[in-house]
Design a protein around this motif. Structure first.
Motif, PDB file in Angstrom:
ATOM      1  N   ARG A 176       1.114  -1.190  -0.179  1.00 32.04           N
ATOM      2  CA  ARG A 176      -0.068   0.104   0.001  1.00 32.04           C
ATOM      3  C   ARG A 176       0.910   1.173  -0.120  1.00 32.04           C
ATOM      4  O   ARG A 176       1.622   1.112   0.799  1.00 32.04           O
ATOM      5  N   GLU A 178       1.120   3.958   1.371  1.00 31.67           N
ATOM      6  CA  GLU A 178       0.597   4.869   2.626  1.00 31.67           C
ATOM      7  C   GLU A 178       1.112   6.104   2.560  1.00 31.67           C
ATOM      8  O   GLU A 178       2.246   6.549   1.994  1.00 31.67           O
ATOM      9  N   PHE A 186       3.883  -0.558  12.070  1.00 29.97           N
ATOM     10  CA  PHE A 186       2.709  -0.259  12.223  1.00 29.97           C
ATOM     11  C   PHE A 186       2.035  -0.126  10.886  1.00 29.97           C
ATOM     12  O   PHE A 186       1.042  -0.625  10.587  1.00 29.97           O
ATOM     13  N   ARG A 187       2.592   0.814  10.515  1.00 32.93           N
ATOM     14  CA  ARG A 187       2.211   1.306   8.873  1.00 32.93           C
ATOM     15  C   ARG A 187       3.289   1.127   7.960  1.00 32.93           C
ATOM     16  O   ARG A 187       3.887   2.195   7.764  1.00 32.93           O
ATOM     17  N   MET A 188       3.437   0.332   7.162  1.00 30.70           N
ATOM     18  CA  MET A 188       4.342   0.075   6.336  1.00 30.70           C
ATOM     19  C   MET A 188       3.780   0.391   4.940  1.00 30.70           C
ATOM     20  O   MET A 188       2.534   0.131   4.525  1.00 30.70           O
ATOM     21  N   PHE A 191       4.070  -5.082   3.366  1.00 31.90           N
ATOM     22  CA  PHE A 191       3.855  -5.738   4.691  1.00 31.90           C
ATOM     23  C   PHE A 191       3.380  -7.271   4.192  1.00 31.90           C
ATOM     24  O   PHE A 191       2.953  -7.437   3.057  1.00 31.90           O
ATOM     25  N   GLN A 193       0.301  -9.902   5.184  1.00 32.25           N
ATOM     26  CA  GLN A 193      -1.120 -10.419   5.941  1.00 32.25           C
ATOM     27  C   GLN A 193      -1.318 -11.908   5.985  1.00 32.25           C
ATOM     28  O   GLN A 193      -0.615 -12.694   5.460  1.00 32.25           O
ATOM     29  N   GLU A 260      -5.948  -0.688  15.495  1.00 32.99           N
ATOM     30  CA  GLU A 260      -6.397  -1.989  14.929  1.00 32.99           C
ATOM     31  C   GLU A 260      -4.962  -2.784  14.879  1.00 32.99           C
ATOM     32  O   GLU A 260      -4.099  -2.582  14.360  1.00 32.99           O
ATOM     33  N   LEU A 261      -5.367  -4.153  15.259  1.00 35.85           N
ATOM     34  CA  LEU A 261      -4.377  -5.320  15.139  1.00 35.85           C
ATOM     35  C   LEU A 261      -5.071  -6.092  13.902  1.00 35.85           C
ATOM     36  O   LEU A 261      -4.104  -6.396  13.110  1.00 35.85           O
ATOM     37  N   GLU A 262      -6.225  -6.456  14.359  1.00 33.77           N
ATOM     38  CA  GLU A 262      -6.790  -7.336  13.439  1.00 33.77           C
ATOM     39  C   GLU A 262      -8.248  -6.713  12.983  1.00 33.77           C
ATOM     40  O   GLU A 262      -8.684  -6.365  13.933  1.00 33.77           O
ATOM     41  N   SER A 302      -8.458 -10.516   9.033  1.00 33.67           N
ATOM     42  CA  SER A 302      -7.179 -10.271   8.583  1.00 33.67           C
ATOM     43  C   SER A 302      -6.355  -9.541   9.472  1.00 33.67           C
ATOM     44  O   SER A 302      -6.885  -8.548  10.094  1.00 33.67           O
ATOM     45  N   VAL A 303      -5.003  -9.913   9.455  1.00 35.54           N
ATOM     46  CA  VAL A 303      -4.117  -9.283  10.339  1.00 35.54           C
ATOM     47  C   VAL A 303      -2.614  -9.332   9.811  1.00 35.54           C
ATOM     48  O   VAL A 303      -2.301 -10.271   9.012  1.00 35.54           O
ATOM     49  N   GLY A 304      -2.186  -8.360  10.057  1.00 39.00           N
ATOM     50  CA  GLY A 304      -0.909  -8.158   9.315  1.00 39.00           C
ATOM     51  C   GLY A 304       0.403  -8.872  10.283  1.00 39.00           C
ATOM     52  O   GLY A 304       0.297  -8.602  11.525  1.00 39.00           O
ATOM     53  N   ARG A 307       2.437  -6.244  11.828  1.00 39.47           N
ATOM     54  CA  ARG A 307       1.747  -5.433  12.984  1.00 39.47           C
ATOM     55  C   ARG A 307       1.871  -6.314  14.003  1.00 39.47           C
ATOM     56  O   ARG A 307       1.846  -5.998  15.164  1.00 39.47           O
TER      57      ARG A 307
HETATM   58  P1  ATP Z   1      -5.676   0.784   9.088  1.00 39.74           P
HETATM   59  O1  ATP Z   1      -7.059   1.430   9.539  1.00 39.74           O
HETATM   60  O2  ATP Z   1      -4.736   0.770  10.023  1.00 39.74           O
HETATM   61  O3  ATP Z   1      -4.933   1.417   7.648  1.00 39.74           O
HETATM   62  P2  ATP Z   1      -7.003  -1.049   7.470  1.00 39.74           P
HETATM   63  O4  ATP Z   1      -8.478  -0.788   8.093  1.00 39.74           O
HETATM   64  O5  ATP Z   1      -6.670  -0.324   6.168  1.00 39.74           O
HETATM   65  O6  ATP Z   1      -6.022  -0.463   8.429  1.00 39.74           O
HETATM   66  P3  ATP Z   1      -7.270  -3.694   6.592  1.00 39.74           P
HETATM   67  O7  ATP Z   1      -7.384  -3.312   5.339  1.00 39.74           O
HETATM   68  O8  ATP Z   1      -8.155  -4.121   7.615  1.00 39.74           O
HETATM   69  O9  ATP Z   1      -6.453  -2.255   7.389  1.00 39.74           O
HETATM   70  O10 ATP Z   1      -5.946  -4.616   6.787  1.00 39.74           O
HETATM   71  C1  ATP Z   1      -5.893  -6.014   7.489  1.00 39.74           C
HETATM   72  C2  ATP Z   1      -4.877  -5.846   8.613  1.00 39.74           C
HETATM   73  O11 ATP Z   1      -3.847  -5.821   7.826  1.00 39.74           O
HETATM   74  C3  ATP Z   1      -4.789  -4.743   9.459  1.00 39.74           C
HETATM   75  O12 ATP Z   1      -5.495  -5.143  10.571  1.00 39.74           O
HETATM   76  C4  ATP Z   1      -3.424  -4.664   9.901  1.00 39.74           C
HETATM   77  O13 ATP Z   1      -3.189  -5.656  10.895  1.00 39.74           O
HETATM   78  C5  ATP Z   1      -2.615  -5.135   8.482  1.00 39.74           C
HETATM   79  N1  ATP Z   1      -2.213  -3.855   7.766  1.00 39.74           N
HETATM   80  C6  ATP Z   1      -3.015  -2.926   6.982  1.00 39.74           C
HETATM   81  N2  ATP Z   1      -2.547  -1.978   6.629  1.00 39.74           N
HETATM   82  C7  ATP Z   1      -0.908  -2.192   6.846  1.00 39.74           C
HETATM   83  C8  ATP Z   1       0.513  -1.367   6.813  1.00 39.74           C
HETATM   84  N3  ATP Z   1       0.152  -0.501   5.998  1.00 39.74           N
HETATM   85  N4  ATP Z   1       1.034  -1.988   7.379  1.00 39.74           N
HETATM   86  C9  ATP Z   1       1.212  -3.012   8.008  1.00 39.74           C
HETATM   87  N5  ATP Z   1       0.274  -3.644   8.504  1.00 39.74           N
HETATM   88  C10 ATP Z   1      -0.862  -3.260   7.874  1.00 39.74           C
END
Ligand code: ATP
Length: 432
Positions: A176, A178, A186-188, A191, A193, A260-262, A302-304, A307
């Motif tokens: 992504r 970002e 946390f936000r990469m 990453f 999943q 959010e973790l998962e 869904s969990v990273g 993360r």
């Molecule tokens: P956020 O609100 O934190 O941007 P999201 O709701 O967009 O997350 P999801 O699309 O639900 O995230 O992604 C499912 C899981 O993937 C998240 O719960 C997280 O654990 C992981 N994840 C999502 N984006 C990232 C990221 N940029 N870096 C690391 N892990 C991520």
């Protein structure tokens, strides 16, 4: 130094995580994992796989491609909806996610209030396949693993001869772009999943949604995560993704707050319906009982990996005092600790017999280390910092009494045990 900075420093110092291309100044939001980081990641993925399999037996595994066709991301709604609101400060030129800051206030960096209009920023990395640059050659790096599961749903179902309800699980990379990668892992931008897509009949959602939510929460507790640092957050209507009618996040209290973790989401039949419509292929299944066809519903967990990696580092990170000395210790559960035990000869002179013991245990496939350089105190500190649950020390008495000293990471207490009991001792200690 704040708690997160200390964790980042430890992760680098001990070889868990390095900034990608660090010698060239680093690539923002992209990381490499060293020896211990790779072992920890593998343990996380193994634990996740085990937990999915022990929750329900009818789970199939999948490993989809990272590149996805333009048409697939059109159908899934990602080309239209997978974006974040972006805003720039015209004074200091910093860029922010508009939902991260209050636009009624001044820029948190320069203190001026000079915002551009908010515009949507597409988070998917776009590329072209082959030499052509026309619209037919457009492809995207996947921003989630799930879509490849949906588009292959029919193939997976028929080639494995499974019946609804069943699950398809996948561990793999996602990308992504970002706007502001931050807070370490946390936000990469790149990453990994771990996603489970659970396919069931629409009238089974009320049975399976709470079942999966509870199983996922229990997974973290079984990994030793502090119960009081986990909570559930049910999305309000304005928080829901374009595909979901019900989502509950499992949140963790990071040093930078509850996040959010998962995500556990009711995706309804949105994805399969969209792919049926756009591809022209019928993705419905036949119900033999009612003799009708329907498009299954999906619950997604869904969990990273990264993360969760950060969660486990934060959760395990402890500073305490042993005697008069301060130490840092990662109190990992033995199940996910990268190294399960260290074998330490008191001095190099007696390293041969210790090496033999170490090699016998390593040959059983247990991840152990033998460390013979530096003072014993320094070696204990290193093992504490990488979260090794047990240290066995061979000293000058060992040859006479056929015993070693075993030291517990959390309590630092030591006791003497017979060398021929080490394997059993380790096996007992590693049971979560
Ligand atoms: P956020 O609100 O934190 O941007 P999201 O709701 O967009 O997350 P999801 O699309 O639900 O995230 O992604 C499912 C899981 O993937 C998240 O719960 C997280 O654990 C992981 N994840 C999502 N984006 C990232 C990221 N940029 N870096 C690391 N892990 C991520």
């Amino acid at each position: 130094m704040n708690q997160l900075d200390k964790i980042v420093a430890l992760a680098k110092r001990r070889g868990f995580v390095y900034q990608s291309a660090e010698i060239y100044g680093g690539l923002n939001g992209v990381y490499d994992f060293g020896h211990l980081g790779t072992l920890l990641k593998n343990n996380i993925k193994d634990a996740w796989t085990q937990s999915i399999l022990t929750t329900r037996s009818n789970i199939l595994f999948f490993d989809g491609s990272l590149l996805g066709a333009h048409a697939m991301w059109e159908a899934s709604g990602h080309t239209q909806n997978f974006s974040d609101p972006l805003v720039d400060c015209t004074n200091c030129k910093r860029r922010f996610r508009a939902d991260d800051i209050n636009l009624e206030e001044q820029c948190p960096v320069c203190g001026k209030k000079a915002w551009t209009d908010v515009r949507e920023f597409q988070l998917m990395f776009k590329t072209n396949l082959g030499a052509a640059t026309d619209s037919a050659s457009i492809a995207y790096l996947r921003p989630e693993t799930a879509q490849s599961i949906f588009v292959q749903f029919k193939n997976v179902m028929s080639t494995n001869r499974v019946k609804i309800p069943f699950g398809i699980a996948q561990i793999g990379k996602a990308f992504r772009n970002e706007i502001t990668p931050k807070q370490f892992l946390f936000r990469m931008r790149e990453f990994e999943q771990m996603e489970l897509e659970w396919f069931c009949k629409p009238d089974q959602m009320d049975e399976f949604f709470p079942l999966w939510l509870e199983a996922r929460k229990q997974f973290y507790i079984n990994l030793g995560v502090h119960k009081d640092r986990i909570r559930m957050h049910e999305h309000g209507k304005n928080e829901l993704s374009h595909y979901s009618s019900r989502t509950t996040d499992i949140e963790y209290e990071f040093p930078f707050g509850w996040k959010e973790l998962e995500g556990v989401a009711d995706r309804g039949n949105f994805d399969l319906t969209q792919h049926s419509k756009h591809s022209g292929k019928d993705l419905s299944v036949h119900d033999e009982k009612t003799k009708t066809s329907y498009i299954p519903n999906v619950i997604e967990c869904s969990v990273g990996v990264d993360r969760l990696f950060l969660t486990l580092l934060c959760d395990a990170y402890t500073e305490d005092t042993v005697g008069s000395e301060e130490r840092t210790v990662l109190k990992f559960s033995p199940r996910i600790a990268p190294i399960k035990a260290a074998f330490l000869p008191l001095t190099k002179k007696i390293s041969d017999p210790m090496h033999k013991i170490y090699q016998d245990i390593a040959a059983k496939g247990i991840m152990v280390e033998c460390d013979e350089s530096g003072s014993i105190g320094k070696r204990y500190r290193r093992q504490d910092e990488i979260g090794t649950p047990l240290c066995f020390t061979y000293d000058f008495e060992s040859e006479k009494d056929n015993s070693v000293t075993v030291r517990d990471r959390n309590t630092t207490q030591q006791k003497r045990i017979a060398i021929d009991r080490i394997e059993q001792y380790l096996a007992d200690a590693l049971i979560p």
